[in-house]
Design an enzyme around this catalytic site. Structure first.
Site, PDB file in Angstrom:
ATOM      1  N   CYS A 272       0.796  -1.234   0.000  1.00 29.49           N
ATOM      2  CA  CYS A 272       0.000   0.000   0.000  1.00 29.49           C
ATOM      3  C   CYS A 272       0.823   1.275   0.000  1.00 29.49           C
ATOM      4  O   CYS A 272       0.791   2.038  -0.956  1.00 29.49           O
ATOM      5  CB  CYS A 272      -0.914  -0.004   1.222  1.00 29.49           C
TER       6      CYS A 272
HETATM    7  N1  NAD Z   1      -2.682  -6.174   2.000  1.00 27.78           N
HETATM    8  C1  NAD Z   1      -3.138  -5.149   2.685  1.00 27.78           C
HETATM    9  O1  NAD Z   1      -2.813  -4.982   3.845  1.00 27.78           O
HETATM   10  C2  NAD Z   1      -4.102  -4.142   2.070  1.00 27.78           C
HETATM   11  C3  NAD Z   1      -4.698  -3.195   2.918  1.00 27.78           C
HETATM   12  C4  NAD Z   1      -5.601  -2.301   2.392  1.00 27.78           C
HETATM   13  C5  NAD Z   1      -5.894  -2.313   1.041  1.00 27.78           C
HETATM   14  N2  NAD Z   1      -5.285  -3.215   0.214  1.00 27.78           N
HETATM   15  C6  NAD Z   1      -5.665  -3.189  -1.202  1.00 27.78           C
HETATM   16  O2  NAD Z   1      -6.517  -4.290  -1.473  1.00 27.78           O
HETATM   17  C7  NAD Z   1      -6.288  -4.785  -2.788  1.00 27.78           C
HETATM   18  C8  NAD Z   1      -5.923  -6.259  -2.743  1.00 27.78           C
HETATM   19  O3  NAD Z   1      -4.710  -6.407  -2.011  1.00 27.78           O
HETATM   20  P1  NAD Z   1      -4.261  -7.766  -1.342  1.00 27.78           P
HETATM   21  O4  NAD Z   1      -3.159  -7.426  -0.415  1.00 27.78           O
HETATM   22  O5  NAD Z   1      -5.424  -8.520  -0.827  1.00 27.78           O
HETATM   23  O6  NAD Z   1      -3.667  -8.528  -2.635  1.00 27.78           O
HETATM   24  P2  NAD Z   1      -3.351 -10.087  -2.749  1.00 27.78           P
HETATM   25  O7  NAD Z   1      -2.342 -10.193  -3.845  1.00 27.78           O
HETATM   26  O8  NAD Z   1      -3.054 -10.661  -1.405  1.00 27.78           O
HETATM   27  O9  NAD Z   1      -4.723 -10.712  -3.227  1.00 27.78           O
HETATM   28  C9  NAD Z   1      -5.284 -10.449  -4.474  1.00 27.78           C
HETATM   29  C10 NAD Z   1      -5.944 -11.740  -4.953  1.00 27.78           C
HETATM   30  O10 NAD Z   1      -6.623 -11.449  -6.172  1.00 27.78           O
HETATM   31  C11 NAD Z   1      -6.448 -12.540  -7.049  1.00 27.78           C
HETATM   32  N3  NAD Z   1      -6.703 -12.045  -8.387  1.00 27.78           N
HETATM   33  C12 NAD Z   1      -5.877 -11.401  -9.236  1.00 27.78           C
HETATM   34  N4  NAD Z   1      -6.514 -11.086 -10.379  1.00 27.78           N
HETATM   35  C13 NAD Z   1      -7.781 -11.533 -10.239  1.00 27.78           C
HETATM   36  C14 NAD Z   1      -8.930 -11.504 -11.069  1.00 27.78           C
HETATM   37  N5  NAD Z   1      -8.908 -10.926 -12.270  1.00 27.78           N
HETATM   38  N6  NAD Z   1     -10.060 -12.079 -10.608  1.00 27.78           N
HETATM   39  C15 NAD Z   1     -10.078 -12.660  -9.387  1.00 27.78           C
HETATM   40  N7  NAD Z   1      -9.036 -12.717  -8.558  1.00 27.78           N
HETATM   41  C16 NAD Z   1      -7.900 -12.161  -8.971  1.00 27.78           C
HETATM   42  C17 NAD Z   1      -5.043 -13.023  -6.776  1.00 27.78           C
HETATM   43  O11 NAD Z   1      -4.858 -14.361  -7.191  1.00 27.78           O
HETATM   44  C18 NAD Z   1      -4.977 -12.870  -5.253  1.00 27.78           C
HETATM   45  O12 NAD Z   1      -5.404 -14.036  -4.595  1.00 27.78           O
HETATM   46  C19 NAD Z   1      -5.223  -3.886  -3.387  1.00 27.78           C
HETATM   47  O13 NAD Z   1      -5.834  -2.828  -4.060  1.00 27.78           O
HETATM   48  C20 NAD Z   1      -4.522  -3.338  -2.158  1.00 27.78           C
HETATM   49  O14 NAD Z   1      -3.893  -2.089  -2.414  1.00 27.78           O
HETATM   50  C21 NAD Z   1      -4.409  -4.143   0.716  1.00 27.78           C
END
Ligand code: NAD
Length: 438
Positions: A272
């Protein structure tokens, strides 16, 4: 349409679809199943779907027991079959929003997901984006794709944005207790999204639009990014002046108002803080403005690993050693304490920089047994054991991430030199002469 959807949500009959079962999606699944709703999890990664179906977690702070309970309750199933998106009444999008090589928003994951949703969009569905993004995404990127299906937002289907505020590893707040900001495209969309989140989250905070909710998330992350850059810059200045920045921050933090402590480190990490502010800089250019705070903060934060490497060099030099040929043990590969996430971790950059100067680097991280291939790094390394004999072998131990699992007195007792980027050794009593803060 809205009445039918609200009734379904209120009577726990609404089916929730969570798209993207990662660090954000999986905790949401857990909260909605606990809230009594049925959840279908969608992911493109068949290995993740298989693991979840078998009751196995791949995220350290979500135990497999929790996944097993979700599956056994009959309220959760995972699938790669996106043709089933029509089964969900409320679809929550939690896919990645990284930067391209040119440091511009990479919306391909969000767009691909919205196209899949549009293919099965039906009357009465609510679509919510949770991924972090720039203000305007829901209206400018998602809505035109969704309306291609011929349905009308606010009447036939509903659109909202609710930023995820997940902070993995945090013990004092959970997904359920972190207040959730929600913005709707219109009034019916907002009411549906608020009703849905109230099923799983203690406090829901409605705002006037999707753009306001999108901007809220970017403000929060930019605020952290800029303040961390500020203390990182002051760390470098105070270091030259012979002042301990951590002592100064602790003293300043005794002020009961007007000051919030931020702590310096070896650079920014995680999915992030190093990334999201650049979504806003990119968007700002469309409005003929440059976000100078963000650019400056980025510059300072990106320079931190080089500062740390210079401190390692100086500390070795003081012992008559060159970095070239020295053995360095880096502690903590994850980007922050007590998590297994190495995305954008400054430790990866530190290892590469040390190696580029001829340092022979190993790492230890109880949460990361081995490195895996990433977009910008492929270190092919394994965590080495942290024993007294092992510690004695290294010319320097570099504390990059201050995991709670480490016994820092033990590390200092057996290391020849400790370079500490996190003030992790603050309570170490013996052998302080061997510690250099960086
Ligand atoms: N990790 C954190 O602490 C956090 C906190 C707040 C916000 N975010 C935001 O949340 C969002 C997701 O982050 P995350 O950390 O969960 O990522 P992540 O990589 O852990 O998870 C994303 C998931 O989406 C899947 N994916 C990718 N393309 C896809 C598609 N087209 N259809 C379905 N699934 C798909 C991936 O296989 C993966 O399992 C991002 O925008 C991030 O900036 C993350």
């Amino acid at each position: 349409m809205i009445r039918t959807l609200l009734k379904k949500i209120e009577s726990d009959k609404a089916v929730v679809g969570v798209i993207g079962l990662g660090y954000v999606g999986l905790p949401l699944v857990r909260e909605f199943t606990r809230g009594g709703l049925c959840v279908i999890g969608f992911d493109v990664d068949a290995a993740k779907v298989k693991a979840l179906t078998a009751g196995r977690s791949y995220i350290e702070h979500i135990p497999s027991r929790t996944v097993k309970d979700m599956v056994r309750s009959g309220r959760f199933e995972a699938t790669t079959d996106f043709a089933r998106l029509g089964e969900g009444d409320c679809l929550l999008i939690c896919v990645p929003t990284p930067l391209t090589k040119q440091r511009e928003p990479d919306m391909t994951y969000v767009e691909a997901t919205v196209h899949s949703i549009a293919a099965t969009l039906r009357k009465g569905q609510l679509v919510v984006l949770e991924s972090t993004t720039y203000p305007g995404t829901s209206r400018e990127v998602m809505l035109p794709i969704l309306e291609q299906a011929g349905l009308k937002v606010g009447r036939d289907f509903f659109l909202a944005y609710s930023p995820e505020r997940e902070d993995p590893g945090r013990k004092d707040y959970s997904t359920r207790t972190i207040p959730k900001v929600v913005g709707g495209h219109d009034k019916p969309s907002l009411s549906a999204a608020v009703a849905l989140y109230e099923k799983a989250i203690e406090t829901v905070v409605p705002v006037s639009s999707t753009a306001a909710a999108e901007a809220c998330k970017i403000l929060e992350n930019t605020y952290r990014c800029v303040n961390i850059a500020l203390v990182n810059e002051l760390k470098m200045l105070f270091d030259r002046m012979g002042i301990d920045v951590w002592e100064v921050i602790a003293a300043a933090a005794t002020k009961p108002f007007g000051f919030q402590p931020f702590y310096p480190g070896p650079g920014l990490g995680g999915h992030c803080i190093p990334i999201d502010p650049f979504y806003l800089s990119w968007k700002a250019r469309q409005y003929d403005l440059s976000t100078r705070f963000i650019e400056l903060a980025g510059e300072v934060n990106v320079s931190m690993p080089r500062f740390v490497v210079a401190k390692v060099m100086e500390a070795l030099n003081a012992k008559g050693k060159a970095l070239k040929g020295s053995r360095i043990l880096l502690l903590g590969l994850a980007y922050k304490k007590d998590v297994d996430d190495v995305r954008e971790s400054p430790s990866l950059t530190l290892i590469e920089l040390l190696q580029s100067h001829g340092g022979k680097v190993d790492y230890n991280d109880p949460h990361v047994p081995r490195t895996h291939r990433m977009r910008e790094h492929d270190l092919k390394m394994k965590s080495v054991p942290l024993t007294a004999a092992a510690l004695r072998k290294y010319d320097a131990v570099l504390i990059s991430t201050d995991h709670s699992a480490y016994d820092y007195q033990f590390v200092v007792d057996h290391a020849r030199l400790v370079v500490d980027t996190r003030n992790a050794t603050a309570s170490v009593r013996r052998g302080r002469r061997r510690i250099v803060k960086a």
